[in-house]
Design a protein around this motif. Structure first.
Motif, PDB file in Angstrom:
ATOM      1  N   VAL A 130       0.827  -1.199   0.000  1.00 37.17           N
ATOM      2  CA  VAL A 130       0.000   0.000   0.000  1.00 37.17           C
ATOM      3  C   VAL A 130       0.868   1.258   0.000  1.00 37.17           C
ATOM      4  N   ASN A 131       1.728   1.373   0.967  1.00 39.04           N
ATOM      5  CA  ASN A 131       2.666   2.501   1.040  1.00 39.04           C
ATOM      6  C   ASN A 131       4.061   1.923   1.063  1.00 39.04           C
ATOM      7  N   GLY A 132       4.893   2.426   0.191  1.00 42.47           N
ATOM      8  CA  GLY A 132       6.212   1.825   0.125  1.00 42.47           C
ATOM      9  C   GLY A 132       7.326   2.819  -0.066  1.00 42.47           C
ATOM     10  N   ASN A 133       8.523   2.320   0.126  1.00 35.70           N
ATOM     11  CA  ASN A 133       9.739   3.084  -0.059  1.00 35.70           C
ATOM     12  C   ASN A 133      10.084   3.197  -1.546  1.00 35.70           C
ATOM     13  N   PHE A 134       9.598   2.257  -2.351  1.00 36.33           N
ATOM     14  CA  PHE A 134       9.830   2.261  -3.797  1.00 36.33           C
ATOM     15  C   PHE A 134       8.502   2.465  -4.524  1.00 36.33           C
ATOM     16  N   ARG A 135       8.557   3.210  -5.623  1.00 40.78           N
ATOM     17  CA  ARG A 135       7.375   3.402  -6.467  1.00 40.78           C
ATOM     18  C   ARG A 135       7.758   3.059  -7.901  1.00 40.78           C
ATOM     19  N   LEU A 136       6.945   2.236  -8.529  1.00 46.10           N
ATOM     20  CA  LEU A 136       7.166   1.859  -9.919  1.00 46.10           C
ATOM     21  C   LEU A 136       6.082   2.483 -10.769  1.00 46.10           C
ATOM     22  N   GLU A 137       6.487   3.304 -11.732  1.00 43.46           N
ATOM     23  CA  GLU A 137       5.555   3.814 -12.728  1.00 43.46           C
ATOM     24  C   GLU A 137       5.661   2.890 -13.931  1.00 43.46           C
ATOM     25  N   LEU A 138       4.523   2.357 -14.342  1.00 43.46           N
ATOM     26  CA  LEU A 138       4.491   1.355 -15.400  1.00 43.46           C
ATOM     27  C   LEU A 138       3.453   1.736 -16.433  1.00 43.46           C
ATOM     28  N   CYS A 139       3.812   1.656 -17.699  1.00 44.85           N
ATOM     29  CA  CYS A 139       2.871   1.838 -18.796  1.00 44.85           C
ATOM     30  C   CYS A 139       2.908   0.553 -19.618  1.00 44.85           C
ATOM     31  N   LEU A 140       1.763  -0.115 -19.716  1.00 42.13           N
ATOM     32  CA  LEU A 140       1.696  -1.424 -20.358  1.00 42.13           C
ATOM     33  C   LEU A 140       0.573  -1.438 -21.372  1.00 42.13           C
ATOM     34  N   SER A 141       0.887  -1.893 -22.586  1.00 42.63           N
ATOM     35  CA  SER A 141      -0.150  -1.976 -23.612  1.00 42.63           C
ATOM     36  C   SER A 141      -1.075  -3.155 -23.316  1.00 42.63           C
ATOM     37  N   ASP A 142      -2.305  -3.068 -23.782  1.00 41.35           N
ATOM     38  CA  ASP A 142      -3.292  -4.121 -23.537  1.00 41.35           C
ATOM     39  C   ASP A 142      -2.848  -5.470 -24.070  1.00 41.35           C
ATOM     40  N   ASP A 143      -2.080  -5.475 -25.165  1.00 35.88           N
ATOM     41  CA  ASP A 143      -1.629  -6.741 -25.755  1.00 35.88           C
ATOM     42  C   ASP A 143      -0.249  -7.183 -25.230  1.00 35.88           C
ATOM     43  N   HIS A 144       0.303  -6.433 -24.261  1.00 33.84           N
ATOM     44  CA  HIS A 144       1.601  -6.732 -23.628  1.00 33.84           C
ATOM     45  C   HIS A 144       2.758  -6.726 -24.616  1.00 33.84           C
ATOM     46  N   GLN A 145       2.636  -5.962 -25.687  1.00 32.73           N
ATOM     47  CA  GLN A 145       3.722  -5.845 -26.663  1.00 32.73           C
ATOM     48  C   GLN A 145       4.562  -4.591 -26.443  1.00 32.73           C
ATOM     49  N   PHE A 146       4.147  -3.748 -25.508  1.00 33.95           N
ATOM     50  CA  PHE A 146       4.913  -2.546 -25.158  1.00 33.95           C
ATOM     51  C   PHE A 146       4.859  -2.356 -23.647  1.00 33.95           C
TER      52      PHE A 146
END
Length: 129
Positions: free
Chosen positions: A79-95
């Motif tokens: 929930v609350n963390g020391n690390f934050r990951l920003e992720l952008c993922l395409s619906d087909d998982h190709q990007f």
């Protein structure tokens, strides 16, 4: 789910060659142009131990990363963390685009510059998350 325009890595994503940003009155969408798949943003937070493990995994070659995930499982988001990951993922998982941040000095500081993956590499990263 977060909005793409609120991500720290939004500027890097918008200039990536295979991403098209479409803005309307109420939304901003990113499209992965080779497959015309919508790219969705996610923000995940990790504890210091899980975030450190995620950082090590992202530095590994893909074959070692896959082996480590099979042996030890995926890093678990909290929930609350020391690390934050920003992720952008395409619906087909190709990007996949991502950037990892660590909290320090009362703000999240980048661990590394935004990274972008396509094809099989993006599928491998999607399995990690």
């Amino acid at each position: 789910m977060s909005s793409i325009k609120h991500l720290e890595m939004a500027a890097a994503l918008s200039v990536y060659t295979h991403i098209e940003i479409k803005k309307s009155l109420f939304s901003t969408k990113a499209i992965y142009t080779p497959t015309l798949s919508q790219v969705k943003p996610y923000i995940l937070e990790y504890s210091p131990s899980e975030g450190g493990r995620l950082e090590r995994l992202l530095e590994m070659p893909f074959d070692k990363m896959a082996t480590d995930i099979v042996q030890k499982g995926k890093p678990v988001a909290g929930v609350n963390g020391n690390f934050r990951l920003e992720l952008c993922l395409s619906d087909d998982h190709q990007f996949c685009g991502l950037q990892l941040f660590r909290f320090g000095d009362f703000k999240y500081n980048p661990v590394f510059e935004p990274r972008f993956y396509e094809g099989k590499d993006a599928e491998t990263i999607a399995q990690l998350i």
